[in-house]
Design an enzyme around this catalytic site. Structure first.
Site, short mmCIF file in Angstrom:
data_model
loop_
_atom_site.label_atom_id
_atom_site.label_comp_id
_atom_site.label_asym_id
_atom_site.label_seq_id
_atom_site.Cartn_x
_atom_site.Cartn_y
_atom_site.Cartn_z
N ASP A 247 26.95 3.29 -4.58
CA ASP A 247 27.99 2.18 -4.08
C ASP A 247 27.49 1.88 -2.72
O ASP A 247 26.60 1.91 -2.29
CB ASP A 247 29.45 2.62 -4.63
CG ASP A 247 30.24 1.60 -4.74
OD1 ASP A 247 30.14 0.64 -4.14
OD2 ASP A 247 31.21 1.67 -5.62
N HIS A 270 25.26 -0.68 -2.80
CA HIS A 270 25.90 -1.87 -2.73
C HIS A 270 25.78 -2.65 -1.48
O HIS A 270 26.60 -3.50 -1.43
CB HIS A 270 27.01 -1.76 -3.39
CG HIS A 270 27.24 -1.45 -4.90
ND1 HIS A 270 28.44 -1.16 -5.58
CD2 HIS A 270 26.43 -1.06 -5.78
CE1 HIS A 270 28.34 -0.97 -6.85
NE2 HIS A 270 26.92 -0.96 -6.92
#
Ligand SMILES: *[C@@H]1O[C@H](CO)[C@@H](O)[C@H](O)[C@H]1NC(C)=O
Ligand SMILES: *[C@@H]1O[C@H](CO)[C@@H](O)[C@H](O)[C@H]1NC(C)=O
Ligand SMILES: *[C@@H]1O[C@H](CO)[C@@H](O)[C@H](O)[C@H]1NC(C)=O
Ligand SMILES: *[C@@H]1O[C@H](CO)[C@@H](O)[C@H](O)[C@H]1NC(C)=O
Ligand SMILES: *[C@@H]1O[C@H](CO)[C@@H](O)[C@H](O)[C@H]1NC(C)=O
Ligand SMILES: *[C@@H]1O[C@H](CO)[C@@H](O)[C@H](O)[C@H]1NC(C)=O
Ligand SMILES: *[C@@H]1O[C@H](CO)[C@@H](O)[C@H](O)[C@H]1NC(C)=O
Ligand SMILES: *[C@@H]1O[C@H](CO)[C@@H](O)[C@H](O)[C@H]1NC(C)=O
Ligand SMILES: *[C@@H]1O[C@H](CO)[C@@H](O)[C@H](O)[C@H]1NC(C)=O
Ligand SMILES: *[C@@H]1O[C@H](CO)[C@@H](O)[C@H](O)[C@H]1NC(C)=O
Ligand SMILES: *[C@@H]1O[C@H](CO)[C@@H](O)[C@H](O)[C@H]1NC(C)=O
Ligand SMILES: *[C@@H]1O[C@H](CO)[C@@H](O)[C@H](O)[C@H]1NC(C)=O
Length: 441
Positions: A247, A270
């Protein structure tokens, strides 16, 4: 603390010192911020004058929390607490460590949190924002944590439990809450159930030389394993670290100001993200004065990203919904990125959680974005959004201004370099814009 109790603790720590003759304490690392410096220089931290060793059952089962707390109390206000190398410490109790003052915590050994998911869901510290919880809260003033050791969140049970029930409250491995002036460096963080670091209500803290990794060994991937999330904090530096996660590598949540992130290797993430912001309609979120410099970003969904919820309620997933919050994102610099296999090298969206662009534009975000600089990006994107390599999507021209992009040399594996640009002044972004909606929001 009663005197008798105090004497006992002191006796215990003296005893511990004699038991551990021959063990050494790590010199406190001298942390240099380079090449950029935080707006407020690091406060000098006086040398520590006492040493306390943390005892351990060393059996991987029995809770060592009482030993940890007693060493922290014994050495608070001027001491140096040591977790021995080659020793395993098990933590089975949520630890409130917000009382720390002028203390060094030297973690040479291996700390593992128990896999008792029922206990932790009931007792971990609630951080409110996005239902976040932490195994512990470390805070106070003038605290240095280092030592080369490891904190292991025992994440696998959590990855598997979350796959069965998305409402499982997975604790964050390292909770820095209410820490004012301090350094956290030279540590390995592995297998966090959720985010690795949560930094809230804190100021003037430097994180340096942190290694983060932990993949699931089952088919249930380790989700929401952000490297760092900052919240209601000011003057946080994160540097010289390696993050292997799934993430955000670093994420600036509501009210993150004067942040410096530099010299990072991120893989599988991410990206370095501002947001998500504007999730809670009744709140106002500010993110200001952010400087991100020298990042290598591989195998990621994004390089540099700003994600803002639109003006009306939207849903990303059953456990993640929002929109309508007010506030501002301003003075953000992303400088020098090397991207490889990244879906979007650069992304601004004010349509977070709303895939339908028409609906997003009908309800422009109540959270403005301005003075954003993207400079010196190079490398290759992934094939995911071919022919696009980036996305600059505002929900209305009225809520987005002064977005700049220069020296952007990112191409797709096919050699294309298109960006989707909606509601943005194209004269200040030196990229190839298309205003076609390829349905990739
Ligand atoms: C803890 O156990 C390990 C082996 O499992 C051993 O090498 C180490 O010396 C032990 N530590 C202490 C303080 O007894
Ligand atoms: C949880 O930890 C205990 C103690 O280390 C171990 O015996 C048990 O197998 C673990 N349970 C799971 C589900 O991993
Ligand atoms: C931070 O401080 C505020 C105000 O004192 C408090 O309400 C909040 O619970 C604290 N913690 C977090 C994570 O925001
Ligand atoms: C988390 O927050 C959302 C609101 O964003 C809420 O709907 C949900 O029930 C909360 N609880 C859990 C355990 O996810
Ligand atoms: C993961 O899923 C694949 C295919 O569904 C299966 O063949 C494999 O055994 C699974 N692996 C584990 C560790 O469960
Ligand atoms: C980088 O992340 C990918 C998954 O995205 C993983 O397969 C690979 O092992 C990671 N690299 C390192 C060095 O950990
Ligand atoms: C952010 O700060 C502003 C003012 O400084 C405050 O009004 C707002 O409530 C804060 N928001 C959050 C989410 O803490
Ligand atoms: C913008 O942020 C940087 C730190 O990233 C700071 O040095 C600068 O003074 C800020 N500019 C303004 C106008 O506040
Ligand atoms: C990216 O992932 C691939 C495999 O998916 C891996 O070989 C490569 O090492 C990763 N890049 C980095 C920098 O870890
Ligand atoms: C998006 O929303 C508009 C307005 O409600 C609607 O007409 C359109 O069908 C929606 N598009 C999609 C792809 O759902
Ligand atoms: C990308 O290039 C490959 C090989 O040249 C080609 O087959 C493919 O159609 C291209 N894709 C796009 C979206 O242009
Ligand atoms: C945009 O496309 C043109 C023509 O296809 C190309 O010459 C140029 O280098 C591309 N990049 C930028 C940043 O303009």
């Amino acid at each position: 603390m009663q005197l008798s109790m105090l004497l006992l603790v002191q006796a215990a720590s003296t005893f511990a010192v004699s038991l551990h003759r021959g063990k050494h304490h790590s010199p406190r690392p001298s942390i240099v911020t380079y090449p950029h410096h935080p707006t407020v220089p690091n406060q000098p931290s006086p040398p520590r004058t006492r040493v306390c060793y943390v005892e351990s059952h060393n059996d991987s089962v029995t809770d060592d929390s009482p030993y940890i707390l007693s060493a922290l109390h014994a050495c608070n206000n001027g001491g140096h607490v040591i977790f021995d190398a080659s020793t395993k410490y098990t933590i089975g109790t949520a630890l409130d460590m917000t009382f720390l003052r002028s203390i060094d915590i030297d973690i040479q050994g291996y700390i593992q949190f128990t896999n008792d998911t029922d206990y932790w869901q009931a007792h971990s510290f609630k951080q409110i924002f996005q239902n976040a919880t932490t195994f512990f809260e470390l805070g106070g003033e003038d605290v240095n944590v280092y030592g080369g050791g490891t904190l292991d969140g025992n994440g696998q049970v959590w990855y598997d439990l979350y796959a069965q029930d998305i409402y499982t409250l997975r604790p964050i491995l390292f909770g820095t809450v209410g820490l004012h002036a301090g350094t956290i460096s030279n540590l390995n963080l592995i297998y966090s159930p959720q985010y690795y670091n949560w930094v809230a209500n804190s100021s003037n803290v430097i994180f340096s030389d942190i290694s983060i990794t932990g993949f699931s060994s089952s088919n249930n991937t380790a989700k929401n394993t952000d490297g760092w999330d900052t919240y209601r904090s000011d003057g946080i530096t994160i540097q010289n670290s390696v993050v292997n996660n799934g993430d955000d590598c670093v994420s600036f949540k509501p009210n993150s100001t004067n942040m410096l992130v530099q010299n990072m290797h991120c893989n599988g993430s991410h990206g370095i993200s501002v947001g998500s912001l504007g999730q809670y309609a009744w709140e106002t979120d500010y993110v200001r004065n952010i400087h991100v410099y020298n990042v290598s970003m591989s195998n990621a969904t994004d390089g540099a990203r700003i994600k803002v919820w639109p003006g009306a309620p939207s849903e990303l997933s059953a456990d993640l919904q929002g929109g309508g919050g007010k506030g501002a994102v301003t003075n953000i610099t992303y400088d020098t990125f090397f991207v490889r296999n990244v879906d979007y090298a650069i992304e601004i969206t004010q349509c977070y959680g709303q895939k339908n662009t028409t609906l997003c534009k009908q309800n422009p975000s109540a959270l403005t974005i301005s003075d954003v600089y993207f400079r010196h990006f190079q490398g290759t994107s992934s094939k995911k959004y071919l022919p696009l390599v980036g996305n600059l999507v505002c929900s209305s021209p009225d809520v987005c201004s002064d977005i700049y992009a220069s020296d952007i040399n990112v191409v797709s594996p096919n050699g294309t370099d298109l960006f989707t640009c909606f509601n943005i002044d194209q004269s200040t972004v030196d990229v190839n814009c298309t205003d076609l909606d390829l349905g990739y929001n």
